[in-house]
Every structure is written in C-alpha cells, then in structure tokens.
Design a protein around this motif. Structure first.
Motif, PDB file in Angstrom:
ATOM      1  N   GLY A  73       0.824  -1.077   0.018  1.00 21.73           N
ATOM      2  CA  GLY A  73       0.040   0.013   0.000  1.00 21.73           C
ATOM      3  C   GLY A  73       0.963   1.139   0.009  1.00 21.73           C
ATOM      4  N   THR A  74       1.800   1.359   0.730  1.00 26.32           N
ATOM      5  CA  THR A  74       2.860   2.454   0.959  1.00 26.32           C
ATOM      6  C   THR A  74       3.648   2.602  -0.325  1.00 26.32           C
ATOM      7  OG1 THR A  74       4.458   1.451   2.286  1.00 26.32           O
ATOM      8  CG2 THR A  74       2.834   2.538   3.326  1.00 26.32           C
ATOM      9  N   CYS A  75       4.061   1.655  -0.892  1.00 21.89           N
ATOM     10  CA  CYS A  75       4.711   1.850  -2.263  1.00 21.89           C
ATOM     11  C   CYS A  75       3.709   2.531  -3.456  1.00 21.89           C
ATOM     12  CB  CYS A  75       4.971   0.286  -2.697  1.00 21.89           C
ATOM     13  SG  CYS A  75       5.933   0.207  -4.287  1.00 21.89           S
ATOM     14  N   VAL A  76       2.554   2.149  -3.595  1.00 20.31           N
ATOM     15  CA  VAL A  76       1.572   2.661  -4.361  1.00 20.31           C
ATOM     16  C   VAL A  76       1.300   4.184  -3.968  1.00 20.31           C
ATOM     17  CG1 VAL A  76      -0.470   2.642  -5.502  1.00 20.31           C
ATOM     18  CG2 VAL A  76       0.548   0.442  -5.151  1.00 20.31           C
ATOM     19  N   ALA A  77       0.994   4.241  -2.695  1.00 13.23           N
ATOM     20  CA  ALA A  77       1.047   5.915  -2.256  1.00 13.23           C
ATOM     21  C   ALA A  77       2.181   6.538  -2.314  1.00 13.23           C
ATOM     22  CB  ALA A  77       0.828   5.907  -1.003  1.00 13.23           C
ATOM     23  N   ARG A  78       3.326   6.003  -2.408  1.00 17.40           N
ATOM     24  CA  ARG A  78       4.525   6.745  -2.726  1.00 17.40           C
ATOM     25  C   ARG A  78       4.697   7.435  -4.199  1.00 17.40           C
ATOM     26  NH1 ARG A  78       9.154   6.909   0.744  1.00 17.40           N
ATOM     27  NH2 ARG A  78      10.384   7.094  -1.278  1.00 17.40           N
ATOM     28  N   VAL A  79       4.196   6.277  -4.992  1.00 12.08           N
ATOM     29  CA  VAL A  79       4.194   6.883  -6.370  1.00 12.08           C
ATOM     30  C   VAL A  79       3.193   8.063  -6.413  1.00 12.08           C
ATOM     31  CG1 VAL A  79       3.408   6.066  -8.837  1.00 12.08           C
ATOM     32  CG2 VAL A  79       4.736   4.615  -7.346  1.00 12.08           C
TER      33      VAL A  79
END
Length: 372
Positions: A103-109
């Motif tokens: 989830g945080t990986c996608v949010a980082r994008v």
C-alpha cells in the motif's frame, strides 16, 4: 456499467486510505525503516490506534447485536500453517530492505516518489509469479492448510467482549509506544491536525480504523496485497489471459481493484495540498547508507516489490491486510503472518544499518524536510 458501483466505492475507500497513509507519514522511508530500527515508532502508534478503533467498534456491534443491520461482520483470515512462515520471511526481508509495503509503495508513487514505480512493477510481477508457481507450492506442502482459528475460539469467550478488551489493550500499547518513542522529540510543537503538515498518530489511527470498519460494512476487506491481486487479475481477464488464481471477475474483485487504484489519487491529492509533492525524491538515508548508486536502488526497489507480493500471496496478507485490518478479527493466522514478517523485517533493517545507525539518525531532519 455492471460493476460501476463497486468500482466507485473501492476507489473512494482507497483514496481515503491513501490520504491517511500520506498524512500520517506512512509512505516515508524514514518512518517505515525507523519503525523497523525501533528508532521511530509513529507508524506503530498509528497502527495500534487503528486496530484499537476497529476492534472496539466490531466488539460493540457484536455485543449489541447490530452486526446484521450494519453489515459489520468481520472476515476471518485463515490459519495456513507453514505458509505464514515462508510468506512472512519473504515479505519481511523485502520490507526491511526497501522500507515500504504494498500500500505504501503505491502511495509513494502517488506522492511523486517515482522510484517506487519499480516497486509497483515488482508487485505486479510478484503476483504473476505466484500464479505460475501456486501448483508447485501446493505440491510442496507450503500451501493447502486453511483453518478458521481465532483467539476467542481458542479461549472459548464471546467475540464482542474480547474484541473490546483487545482494542483497549492496543490503545494502551499505543500510549506505551508513545512514551518510549525515541523520535517523539521530533513531533514536539507540531500541530495535531494540519492541512500542510503531518497529522498526529492518534487522529490518523482513528481515521484508519473507521475506514477499515467502513470497508467491512460494504461487505469487503481492506488489504492491499489482495487488492493488487484483484487488479492484476482484472487486467489479465481484460486482455484475454486470465490468471489461474483469479478464475472469474465479480464485484469483490472490482472493488479491490478500485481500492489499490484509489490510493494513487488519494496520496497525490494529499501531497499537493500538503505541498510535499516532489518528483523522485530519494530518501537521504536510503541513498547514503543503503547504496549511493541510482540503478542499484531501482533494482532493490524492484526486487523488493516482487518479494512483497509473492510473500504476501503465500502468507495471506500484507501490513494492512494481515495486521491492521486483521487483528480486530482476532485471527490467529494474521498473528502468525505479521509476527513473522515484523521479526524478519526488524532483523533485516538492523543488518543493513549495523554499525551505521548514526547515518540514519543524522539524515532524519533532512528526511523530514523533503517528506522522504
């Protein structure tokens, strides 16, 4: 048009959670890696508060017999035996190495940290790899066990009563973590809620718990590894090459696909309003301590994405799905999975920064400035 409603609801739910992830700082490398190094406990306090909020709501709904009327019926994550250990090991190494979860990986994008695109590509390939190897994993005895084991079932007590007590316990854990937090000094003087700055862990955790409960009331489950699986499965069906692990498309699949897609605009909107949107900002500690070579960083993020998705698929969930969303259900499987990946993640982070903790701590003020 058949699936428009679940898609929209999934998008809204994902966007709201994406906003919370960004505003509490959960997308930041220094926050996630700081947690695993036990040097910054804000994300821990946030997660404990979210668990407490959802647990108490679930428990009260059960005690007062309102589950059917509200549709707040928690979904139990199954206990899958050795799969939790294997999946948790892979997930933990990947999380500790890269400082993010699905989830945080996608949010980082969404927040402009475009190096995380490598991680998203890795997540997609990890799903495909899992689909290809699932029969072999079953044959090897890693997959196959599925039991509905719960803490209240083992103790022989009513769910509602134990859930309220469980939630109260996690609220106490959050307060203890706040008391012990070495990074608390960095939060002194900052606003409780702010349009431009990070939110305090308490309102952020309550908001996350409410969103998780709302997802349950929609008849769905908030977890981002499963959402990534749903999105990849939906795309594979659309191009005429369906995955074996997603045999058909239904409202639940579309809702979860919308959930992971919604994180992007949610994090983007929050970053724009907060004025923290920056293209490809490489966290200082990540660049200086882990590796200063750009292409090595990209490869690390890419392979971490593969490991996160593959591990989550084997073990049954990610940090949101197998921890924050699952603990309120008192699932033994979620406890086994999360305990494994947190222990492995902590060991991995300490191994990476062994003898170099000072580097991480020295770069924290810079990381706060760039919202790494």
């Amino acid at each position: 048009m058949e699936y428009m409603h679940p898609l929209i609801m999934g998008l809204i739910t994902g966007a709201l959670f994406g906003i919370v992830l960004h505003k509490v700082g959960a997308i930041r490398y220094s926050r996630v890696e700081g947690l695993l190094l036990l040097r910054d406990l804000k994300i821990m306090k946030f997660a404990f508060t979210a668990i407490a909020t959802a647990s108490i709501i679930y428990g009260l709904v059960d005690i007062f017999g309102l589950a059917e009327q509200t549709n707040i019926i928690p979904r139990i994550m199954p206990f899958m035996g050795i799969a939790h250990l294997v999946g948790g090991f892979l997930f933990g190494i990947s999380m500790g190495a890269a400082g993010f979860c699905p989830g945080t990986c996608v949010a980082r994008v969404g927040a402009g940290k475009f190096i995380a695109i490598g991680g998203v590509i890795g997540l997609i390939l990890g799903i495909v790899l899992y689909s290809m190897t699932q029969p072999a994993l079953v044959e090897a005895g890693i997959l196959g066990t599925k039991e509905k084991l719960t803490l209240y079932g083992l103790l022989g007590v009513p769910y509602g009563t134990l859930a309220v007590a469980w939630g109260t316990l996690f609220l106490i854990f959050a307060l203890i973590a706040n008391w012990l937090d070495p990074a608390k000094k960095f939060e002194e003087g900052k606003p409780f809620l702010s349009i431009k700055e990070e939110w305090h862990w308490l309102p952020s955790g309550i908001a996350a718990g409410l969103i998780i409960t709302w997802a349950t009331a929609q008849g769905e489950y908030l977890g981002f590894s499963g959402a990534t699986l749903a999105l990849v499965g939906w795309i594979s069906h659309a191009i005429g090459h369906p995955l074996a692990v997603v045999p058909r498309i239904n409202e639940g699949i579309i809702w979860h696909a919308g959930l992971i897609i919604g994180v992007l605009p949610g994090a983007f909107l929050s970053a724009i309003i907060s004025r923290t949107f920056k293209f490809d900002v490489v966290p200082p500690s990540f660049a200086e301590t882990v590796t200063p070579i750009p292409w090595v960083r990209i490869l690390l993020v890419f392979f971490a994405g593969i490991g996160l998705a593959y591990g989550a698929m084997i073990g049954g969930g990610c940090t949101t799905g197998a921890f924050i969303s699952a603990y309120p259900t008192l699932s033994i499987g979620s406890m086994a999975m999360s305990a494994t990946y947190f222990i492995v993640g902590i060991l991995t982070a300490h191994l990476i920064y062994f003898g170099r903790w000072s580097k991480f701590l020295e770069t924290k003020p810079d990381a706060d400035k760039v919202y790494d």
